[in-house]
Design a protein around this motif. Structure first.
Motif, PDB file in Angstrom:
ATOM      1  N   PRO A  87       0.821  -1.221   0.000  1.00  0.00           N
ATOM      2  CA  PRO A  87       0.000   0.000   0.000  1.00  0.00           C
ATOM      3  C   PRO A  87       0.854   1.270   0.000  1.00  0.00           C
ATOM      4  CG  PRO A  87      -0.883  -1.578   1.552  1.00  0.00           C
ATOM      5  CD  PRO A  87       0.422  -2.133   1.066  1.00  0.00           C
ATOM      6  N   PHE A  88       2.012   1.224   0.665  1.00  0.00           N
ATOM      7  CA  PHE A  88       2.889   2.388   0.671  1.00  0.00           C
ATOM      8  C   PHE A  88       3.389   2.694  -0.734  1.00  0.00           C
ATOM      9  CE2 PHE A  88       7.127   4.284   0.843  1.00  0.00           C
ATOM     10  CZ  PHE A  88       6.819   5.471   1.494  1.00  0.00           C
ATOM     11  N   ALA A  89       3.751   1.658  -1.498  1.00  0.00           N
ATOM     12  CA  ALA A  89       4.216   1.865  -2.872  1.00  0.00           C
ATOM     13  C   ALA A  89       3.109   2.454  -3.740  1.00  0.00           C
ATOM     14  CB  ALA A  89       4.707   0.554  -3.463  1.00  0.00           C
ATOM     15  N   LEU A  90       1.895   1.950  -3.574  1.00  0.00           N
ATOM     16  CA  LEU A  90       0.766   2.486  -4.331  1.00  0.00           C
ATOM     17  C   LEU A  90       0.537   3.957  -4.006  1.00  0.00           C
ATOM     18  CD1 LEU A  90      -1.716  -0.506  -3.939  1.00  0.00           C
ATOM     19  CD2 LEU A  90      -0.469   0.115  -5.992  1.00  0.00           C
ATOM     20  N   LEU A  91       0.586   4.297  -2.734  1.00  0.00           N
ATOM     21  CA  LEU A  91       0.392   5.677  -2.304  1.00  0.00           C
ATOM     22  C   LEU A  91       1.525   6.571  -2.800  1.00  0.00           C
ATOM     23  CD1 LEU A  91      -1.308   7.653  -0.633  1.00  0.00           C
ATOM     24  CD2 LEU A  91       0.094   7.050   1.326  1.00  0.00           C
ATOM     25  N   ALA A  92       2.755   6.088  -2.724  1.00  0.00           N
ATOM     26  CA  ALA A  92       3.907   6.878  -3.148  1.00  0.00           C
ATOM     27  C   ALA A  92       3.856   7.168  -4.646  1.00  0.00           C
ATOM     28  CB  ALA A  92       5.199   6.142  -2.799  1.00  0.00           C
ATOM     29  N   VAL A  93       3.531   6.165  -5.452  1.00  0.00           N
ATOM     30  CA  VAL A  93       3.457   6.364  -6.897  1.00  0.00           C
ATOM     31  C   VAL A  93       2.329   7.337  -7.234  1.00  0.00           C
ATOM     32  CG1 VAL A  93       2.897   5.213  -9.074  1.00  0.00           C
ATOM     33  CG2 VAL A  93       4.535   4.187  -7.504  1.00  0.00           C
ATOM     34  N   THR A  94       1.189   7.179  -6.577  1.00  0.00           N
ATOM     35  CA  THR A  94       0.065   8.085  -6.815  1.00  0.00           C
ATOM     36  C   THR A  94       0.445   9.520  -6.462  1.00  0.00           C
ATOM     37  OG1 THR A  94      -1.512   6.313  -6.353  1.00  0.00           O
ATOM     38  CG2 THR A  94      -2.336   8.563  -6.227  1.00  0.00           C
ATOM     39  N   ALA A  95       1.092   9.716  -5.338  1.00  0.00           N
ATOM     40  CA  ALA A  95       1.479  11.061  -4.904  1.00  0.00           C
ATOM     41  C   ALA A  95       2.483  11.689  -5.868  1.00  0.00           C
ATOM     42  CB  ALA A  95       2.061  11.014  -3.493  1.00  0.00           C
ATOM     43  N   ILE A  96       3.475  10.933  -6.295  1.00  0.00           N
ATOM     44  CA  ILE A  96       4.506  11.463  -7.193  1.00  0.00           C
ATOM     45  C   ILE A  96       3.911  11.828  -8.549  1.00  0.00           C
ATOM     46  CG2 ILE A  96       6.589  10.840  -8.489  1.00  0.00           C
ATOM     47  CD1 ILE A  96       7.425   9.235  -5.949  1.00  0.00           C
ATOM     48  N   LEU A  97       3.095  10.939  -9.123  1.00  0.00           N
ATOM     49  CA  LEU A  97       2.484  11.229 -10.420  1.00  0.00           C
ATOM     50  C   LEU A  97       1.528  12.415 -10.338  1.00  0.00           C
ATOM     51  CD1 LEU A  97       1.775   7.712 -11.962  1.00  0.00           C
ATOM     52  CD2 LEU A  97       3.431   9.414 -12.706  1.00  0.00           C
ATOM     53  N   THR A  98       0.779  12.503  -9.247  1.00  0.00           N
ATOM     54  CA  THR A  98      -0.153  13.613  -9.093  1.00  0.00           C
ATOM     55  C   THR A  98       0.588  14.935  -8.950  1.00  0.00           C
ATOM     56  OG1 THR A  98      -1.792  12.141  -8.102  1.00  0.00           O
ATOM     57  CG2 THR A  98      -2.066  14.508  -7.705  1.00  0.00           C
ATOM     58  N   MET A  99       1.661  14.958  -8.177  1.00  0.00           N
ATOM     59  CA  MET A  99       2.454  16.189  -8.036  1.00  0.00           C
ATOM     60  C   MET A  99       3.049  16.607  -9.377  1.00  0.00           C
ATOM     61  SD  MET A  99       4.320  16.041  -4.315  1.00  0.00           S
ATOM     62  CE  MET A  99       5.131  14.477  -4.556  1.00  0.00           C
ATOM     63  N   LEU A 100       3.527  15.651 -10.160  1.00  0.00           N
ATOM     64  CA  LEU A 100       4.079  15.953 -11.480  1.00  0.00           C
ATOM     65  C   LEU A 100       2.991  16.519 -12.394  1.00  0.00           C
ATOM     66  CD1 LEU A 100       6.381  15.881 -13.533  1.00  0.00           C
ATOM     67  CD2 LEU A 100       5.699  13.534 -14.054  1.00  0.00           C
ATOM     68  N   PHE A 101       1.816  15.909 -12.381  1.00  0.00           N
ATOM     69  CA  PHE A 101       0.721  16.390 -13.222  1.00  0.00           C
ATOM     70  C   PHE A 101       0.266  17.790 -12.803  1.00  0.00           C
ATOM     71  CE2 PHE A 101      -3.875  16.592 -14.246  1.00  0.00           C
ATOM     72  CZ  PHE A 101      -3.748  16.619 -15.628  1.00  0.00           C
ATOM     73  N   VAL A 102       0.144  18.032 -11.517  1.00  0.00           N
ATOM     74  CA  VAL A 102      -0.268  19.360 -11.036  1.00  0.00           C
ATOM     75  C   VAL A 102       0.770  20.407 -11.435  1.00  0.00           C
ATOM     76  CG1 VAL A 102      -0.639  20.760  -8.951  1.00  0.00           C
ATOM     77  CG2 VAL A 102      -1.735  18.525  -9.176  1.00  0.00           C
ATOM     78  N   TRP A 103       2.043  20.061 -11.371  1.00  0.00           N
ATOM     79  CA  TRP A 103       3.100  20.987 -11.779  1.00  0.00           C
ATOM     80  C   TRP A 103       2.981  21.328 -13.266  1.00  0.00           C
ATOM     81  CZ3 TRP A 103       7.334  20.516 -15.108  1.00  0.00           C
ATOM     82  CH2 TRP A 103       8.260  21.557 -15.042  1.00  0.00           C
ATOM     83  N   ILE A 104       2.726  20.319 -14.099  1.00  0.00           N
ATOM     84  CA  ILE A 104       2.547  20.552 -15.534  1.00  0.00           C
ATOM     85  C   ILE A 104       1.338  21.447 -15.780  1.00  0.00           C
ATOM     86  CG2 ILE A 104       1.922  19.435 -17.720  1.00  0.00           C
ATOM     87  CD1 ILE A 104       3.654  17.041 -16.779  1.00  0.00           C
ATOM     88  N   VAL A 105       0.222  21.138 -15.127  1.00  0.00           N
ATOM     89  CA  VAL A 105      -0.996  21.942 -15.307  1.00  0.00           C
ATOM     90  C   VAL A 105      -0.754  23.375 -14.857  1.00  0.00           C
ATOM     91  CG1 VAL A 105      -3.391  22.228 -14.565  1.00  0.00           C
ATOM     92  CG2 VAL A 105      -2.537  19.957 -15.138  1.00  0.00           C
ATOM     93  N   TRP A 106      -0.107  23.560 -13.727  1.00  0.00           N
ATOM     94  CA  TRP A 106       0.164  24.900 -13.205  1.00  0.00           C
ATOM     95  C   TRP A 106       1.012  25.708 -14.187  1.00  0.00           C
ATOM     96  CZ3 TRP A 106       4.697  27.138 -10.862  1.00  0.00           C
ATOM     97  CH2 TRP A 106       4.443  28.350 -10.206  1.00  0.00           C
ATOM     98  N   ASN A 107       2.026  25.068 -14.782  1.00  0.00           N
ATOM     99  CA  ASN A 107       2.899  25.765 -15.727  1.00  0.00           C
ATOM    100  C   ASN A 107       2.247  26.020 -17.074  1.00  0.00           C
ATOM    101  OD1 ASN A 107       5.469  26.334 -14.468  1.00  0.00           O
ATOM    102  ND2 ASN A 107       5.619  24.129 -14.206  1.00  0.00           N
ATOM    103  N   LYS A 108       1.246  25.241 -17.436  1.00  0.00           N
ATOM    104  CA  LYS A 108       0.593  25.371 -18.736  1.00  0.00           C
ATOM    105  C   LYS A 108      -0.786  26.024 -18.643  1.00  0.00           C
ATOM    106  CE  LYS A 108       3.528  23.525 -21.593  1.00  0.00           C
ATOM    107  NZ  LYS A 108       3.977  24.271 -22.768  1.00  0.00           N
TER     108      LYS A 108
END
Length: 83
Positions: free
Chosen positions: A46-67
């Motif tokens: 479950p920790f791996a699932l949560l970590a991957v979700t958090a990292i991908l979401t932060m990356l996506f939010v950063w892209i959206v914020w910049n674009k």
């Protein structure tokens, strides 16, 4: 610079404004689904699932914020210029 997202009319954040924004959003959802399925089938913790979700979401939010064309702030509807 070409913007892929525009500020939401109500609430906080942004929404896709052209095909590039929609492609980025669908790509994020598809990538997240594939990685989650692979981790779950491979016996991921479950920790791996949560970590991957958090990292991908932060990356996506950063892209959206910049674009995004404009700033992210709370909105209550169309401003005077949009009426």
């Amino acid at each position: 610079m070409s913007y892929w997202f525009r500020p939401k009319r109500y609430g906080y954040g942004a929404t896709p404004s052209n095909w590039k924004g929609w492609l980025a959003t669908l790509g994020f959802v598809a990538l997240l689904a594939v990685i989650m399925s692979a981790l779950e089938l491979g016996g991921g913790t479950p920790f791996a699932l949560l970590a991957v979700t958090a990292i991908l979401t932060m990356l996506f939010v950063w892209i959206v914020w910049n674009k995004t064309d404009g700033d992210w702030s709370w909105r209550w509807g169309p401003n005077e210029k949009e009426k």
